[in-house]
Design an enzyme around this catalytic site. Structure first.
Site, PDB file in Angstrom:
ATOM      1  N   LYS A  40       0.832  -1.214   0.000  1.00 36.12           N
ATOM      2  CA  LYS A  40       0.000   0.000   0.000  1.00 36.12           C
ATOM      3  C   LYS A  40       0.863   1.260   0.000  1.00 36.12           C
ATOM      4  O   LYS A  40       0.636   2.183  -0.765  1.00 36.12           O
ATOM      5  CB  LYS A  40      -0.919   0.014   1.238  1.00 36.12           C
ATOM      6  CG  LYS A  40      -1.923  -1.118   1.264  1.00 36.12           C
ATOM      7  CD  LYS A  40      -2.844  -1.035   2.467  1.00 36.12           C
ATOM      8  CE  LYS A  40      -2.139  -1.214   3.799  1.00 36.12           C
ATOM      9  NZ  LYS A  40      -1.498  -2.528   3.991  1.00 36.12           N
ATOM     10  N   ASP A 239      -2.138   7.641   3.671  1.00 34.81           N
ATOM     11  CA  ASP A 239      -1.713   6.296   4.082  1.00 34.81           C
ATOM     12  C   ASP A 239      -2.337   5.980   5.445  1.00 34.81           C
ATOM     13  O   ASP A 239      -2.748   6.882   6.171  1.00 34.81           O
ATOM     14  CB  ASP A 239      -0.178   6.259   4.190  1.00 34.81           C
ATOM     15  CG  ASP A 239       0.369   4.830   4.100  1.00 34.81           C
ATOM     16  OD1 ASP A 239      -0.429   3.887   3.986  1.00 34.81           O
ATOM     17  OD2 ASP A 239       1.606   4.663   4.144  1.00 34.81           O
ATOM     18  N   GLU A 240      -2.396   4.710   5.792  1.00 34.19           N
ATOM     19  CA  GLU A 240      -2.919   4.260   7.100  1.00 34.19           C
ATOM     20  C   GLU A 240      -4.280   4.905   7.381  1.00 34.19           C
ATOM     21  O   GLU A 240      -4.529   5.418   8.477  1.00 34.19           O
ATOM     22  CB  GLU A 240      -1.927   4.617   8.224  1.00 34.19           C
ATOM     23  CG  GLU A 240      -0.512   4.117   8.010  1.00 34.19           C
ATOM     24  CD  GLU A 240      -0.305   2.653   8.393  1.00 34.19           C
ATOM     25  OE1 GLU A 240      -1.291   1.977   8.724  1.00 34.19           O
ATOM     26  OE2 GLU A 240       0.858   2.204   8.340  1.00 34.19           O
ATOM     27  N   ARG A 635       5.030  -7.639  10.969  1.00 39.05           N
ATOM     28  CA  ARG A 635       6.262  -6.846  10.778  1.00 39.05           C
ATOM     29  C   ARG A 635       7.402  -7.739  10.325  1.00 39.05           C
ATOM     30  O   ARG A 635       8.410  -7.280   9.819  1.00 39.05           O
ATOM     31  CB  ARG A 635       6.692  -6.139  12.080  1.00 39.05           C
ATOM     32  CG  ARG A 635       5.733  -5.120  12.678  1.00 39.05           C
ATOM     33  CD  ARG A 635       5.246  -4.114  11.694  1.00 39.05           C
ATOM     34  NE  ARG A 635       3.962  -4.512  11.145  1.00 39.05           N
ATOM     35  CZ  ARG A 635       3.470  -4.025  10.011  1.00 39.05           C
ATOM     36  NH1 ARG A 635       4.130  -3.158   9.302  1.00 39.05           N
ATOM     37  NH2 ARG A 635       2.282  -4.420   9.541  1.00 39.05           N
TER      38      ARG A 635
END
Ligand code: ATP
Ligand code: MG
Length: 684
Positions: A40, A239-240, A635
């Site tokens: 993304k 973003d996010e 992660r």
């Protein structure tokens, strides 16, 4: 200018069909909803470059909102290297966090922001406003309670601070909340909010939430300015997106299409691209609301929706663990996320007797990995709560493993740094009474508590800043002889700094402040280990100022202070450091590491004890904990460890713990090692 233009094909190289579609999206709203590690952020960066290079959008006509300053910096440097645009051009782009972007807007626009208080009076701030951090704002809130004669036991300052913050994040000014208050408690809260805002105004200060709310208010109450920015920004990228709060969402919507949302809005070449992952919404305690992502579809019915279904980050067994955990959330939209990187190793589990053994295990595995050629900067140790870091740090220290810690005591939170920054703040904005209180007798110059109380009383009665009240008191000759002399010296000192500030650079001004204020001298006289450390930090602050002066486009004192206020924990992370990274799961969002340790997988730690107190199993808090674990698990690129301690000293007690319930949600065939006193899976 040496333009090193990229052709569309090179820009799209290595992107999947869906990613390319998102990059090339022409006009109108676009929502990219996709799981962790699906590219993304990469799509967003490539889209910015595409718009600049291929669509020839002027560099300052697009706005890209990132979640951290570090992400903004990374995006800027990628744009620079991929597009050939000059450093200056990229620096001037509207790329930053919500707070950073709003700060920049308000530096120009704040005179046009009308904030109405509960009595209907309009308050104005000036362009040299300062930004109060959480501690400054808490102190101001305590002052407000005192002024209103309210008992801190009935109105715990931290709780009230949280409530006011939530109101601001929901887009409500004190006057608006006042008119909506439902009961006597809310009315009281509205009164405190109003008083707190009045005090911020007296200081010409904004808190973090105000940066967003004031910008929104600028647009809500000023059609002229709104029209200007509507026309100015052609492309918006975020973003996010799952972690935006109501105020941020309204801000974006307003910038994109003014106050009249609706399906008949003419996009004519403009676009709004939001990317996010509902499963990674982890900031509800800061007012974030992932349901806004679903609102997007309602507010922009014509939106294109693109899904990215491949994960480019994690090996398969890691991804399987993450996917099967998050499946247990009910409040989510099922999505596909397939691995592109091969099966990889199993996830290693380790049950320790206590947090000391857990730390030792982590340290010994780090050493083993290092011996196999893994770099320290490729390893991260994650924990749910800050208090866990102490035992881990001890183990790393004992084993001489270098580490850097994200989110420990921030550099800018250190006493000496706050003091010196307070001098600069006062010089920049003499109305900043919080800064004045910090420095008026630091170093000691004989201005005692009773004199300060006298100044405060005067300021309160005449509704003026402490600095103005101090000058007033000196003029009227109402202070004692000794106090007068000391106060005179202080005012002369600050006045001389104010004058200098217009003539010299920020690092020069700072050097003069450090010397002439007597601050450094006092530390030198102290001459012990503590003062030595503080002096080193002061030199580091001088380095920061020097670096700022060399690198920043805007070299003003205001820009320097804003940079410090908006600095965050992850900013300083550098890939080339030869050290292991220690960080909370919250601050790991958006990052990736080849090897990851997630520690403290116990009931009461992860999920957090707050959740255990709740009566039912499937509540919102538990789901947020699960999303948090999903973020942690995803992660990891190549190797993942999960650790658990049977006993842990936490919250001041030594307690036995059960393994985290989330462990049972993981596919056993992807795990190996010891868990809950039994062997899990088979060793790799
Ligand atoms: P998160 O949800 O954690 O924020 P994300 O969806 O933003 O993740 P990125 O950080 O953009 O994902 O990408 C994850 C990793 O995959 C990065 O290392 C990125 O460079 C890489 N990547 C992204 N797209 C591709 C691709 N098409 N081919 C190869 N690697 C890719
Ligand atoms: Mg990302």
């Amino acid at each position: 200018m040496n333009i090193n233009r990229h052709s569309t094909s090179t820009l799209l190289e290595g992107l999947t069909h869906e990613q390319a579609q998102a990059v090339l999206h022409e006009e109108g709203p676009l929502l990219v909803l996709a799981g962790a590690g699906s590219g993304k952020t990469r799509v967003l960066t490539h889209r910015v470059i595409y718009l600049l290079e291929e669509k020839r959008v002027e560099h300052n006509r697009l706005m890209a909102v990132t979640f951290t300053n570090k992400a903004a910096k990374e995006m800027k440097s990628r744009i620079q290297s991929l597009s050939g645009a000059g450093y200056k051009t990229v620096e001037q782009m509207w790329i930053g966090t919500f707070h950073g972007i709003c700060n920049r807007l308000l530096r120009a626009e704040i005179p046009f922001v009308d904030i109405k208080d509960a009595s209907g009076k309009t308050l104005h701030w000036t362009r040299n406003f300062v930004i109060f951090d959480t501690q400054d704002s808490l102190n101001l809130l305590k002052d407000s309670l005192k002024t209103l004669n309210l008992d801190e036991k009935l109105y715990p300052p931290k709780v009230v601070q949280g409530r006011i913050s939530a109101l601001k994040n929901f887009g409500l000014l004190s006057a608006q909340f006042n008119s909506k208050a439902k009961d006597s408690y809310e009315l009281k809260l509205a009164e405190i909010y109003d008083k707190y805002q009045e005090k911020l105004h007296q200081n010409n200060a904004l808190d973090f939430d105000d940066l967003l709310l004031f910008t929104l208010e600028l647009f809500r109450s000023n059609p002229d300015r709104l029209r200007h920015y509507n026309q100015h920004f052609e492309h918006l990228l975020v973003d996010e997106f799952q972690d935006t709060n109501q105020t941020q969402y309204d801000l974006l919507k307003t910038i994109v299409q003014g106050l009249q949302a609706g399906s008949d809005f003419e996009w004519s070449g403009r676009s709004f691209c939001a990317v996010g992952d509902i499963d990674q919404s982890i900031y509800s305690w800061r007012g974030a609301n992932y349901k806004l992502t679903l609102h997007f579809k309602k507010d922009f019915p014509q939106a294109s929706i693109i899904k990215l279904e491949e994960n480019f980050r994690s090996k398969e067994q890691i991804l399987q663990v993450a996917n099967s955990v998050i499946k247990n959330n009910q409040q989510r939209i099922e999505k596909k996320l397939v691995c592109t990187r091969g099966k990889g190793e199993k996830v290693t589990c380790f049950e320790a007797a206590d947090e000391i053994e857990e730390g030792n295990y982590v340290a010994s595995e780090i050493k083993r990995l290092q011996a196999k050629g893994v770099h320290l900067h490729d390893m991260a140790v994650l924990y749910r709560i800050n208090a866990q870091s102490r035992a881990l740090e001890e183990a790393l220290l004992k084993n001489k493993i270098p580490y850097r810690i994200v989110g420990g005591m921030r550099f800018y939170d250190r006493l000496e740094i706050k003091d010196l920054v307070a001098y600069l703040r006062l010089v920049y904005n003499t109305k900043d009474s919080t800064a004045l209180k910090r420095v008026i007798n630091s170093p000691r110059r004989g201005i005692g508590a009773s004199t300060i109380a006298q100044i405060e009383e005067k300021a309160d009665s005449l509704n003026m800043s402490l600095y103005a009240a101090l000058a007033d008191l000196l003029d009227s000759g109402n202070l004692g002889a000794k106090a007068t002399q000391a106060a005179h010296g202080f005012v002369e000192l600050i006045d001389s700094f104010v004058e200098l500030a217009t003539e010299v650079s920020v690092p020069e001004l700072l050097r003069i402040v450090i010397e002439r204020s007597g601050y450094l001298q006092a530390l030198e006289a102290q001459d012990d280990e503590e003062s030595e450390g503080r002096i080193e930090n002061i030199h580091e602050l001088l380095n920061v100022a020097q670096h700022f002066n060399e690198e920043s486009e805007d070299k003003s004192l205001g820009a320097f202070l804003a940079q410090i206020s908006l600095a965050s924990d992850t900013d300083k992370l550098q890939d080339d450091d030869s050290a292991v990274t220690l960080l909370t799961v919250h601050s790991s969002k958006g990052l990736e590491f080849p090897c990851v340790f997630i520690t403290g997988l116990e009931e009461g730690v992860f999920p957090h004890t707050r959740v255990l107190a709740s009566s039912h199993d499937c509540n919102e808090d538990l789901e947020e904990e699960r999303r948090l674990l999903y973020v942690a698990l995803t992660r990891a690129e190549d190797k993942l460890y999960l650790t658990f301690a049977r006993r842990r000293r936490l919250w001041g007690q030594r307690e036995y713990a059960e393994p985290s319930r989330f462990m049972a949600e993981m596919p056993q065939e992807c795990l190996s090692g010891y868990w809950g006193s039994s062997v899990i899976g088979r060793n790799n």
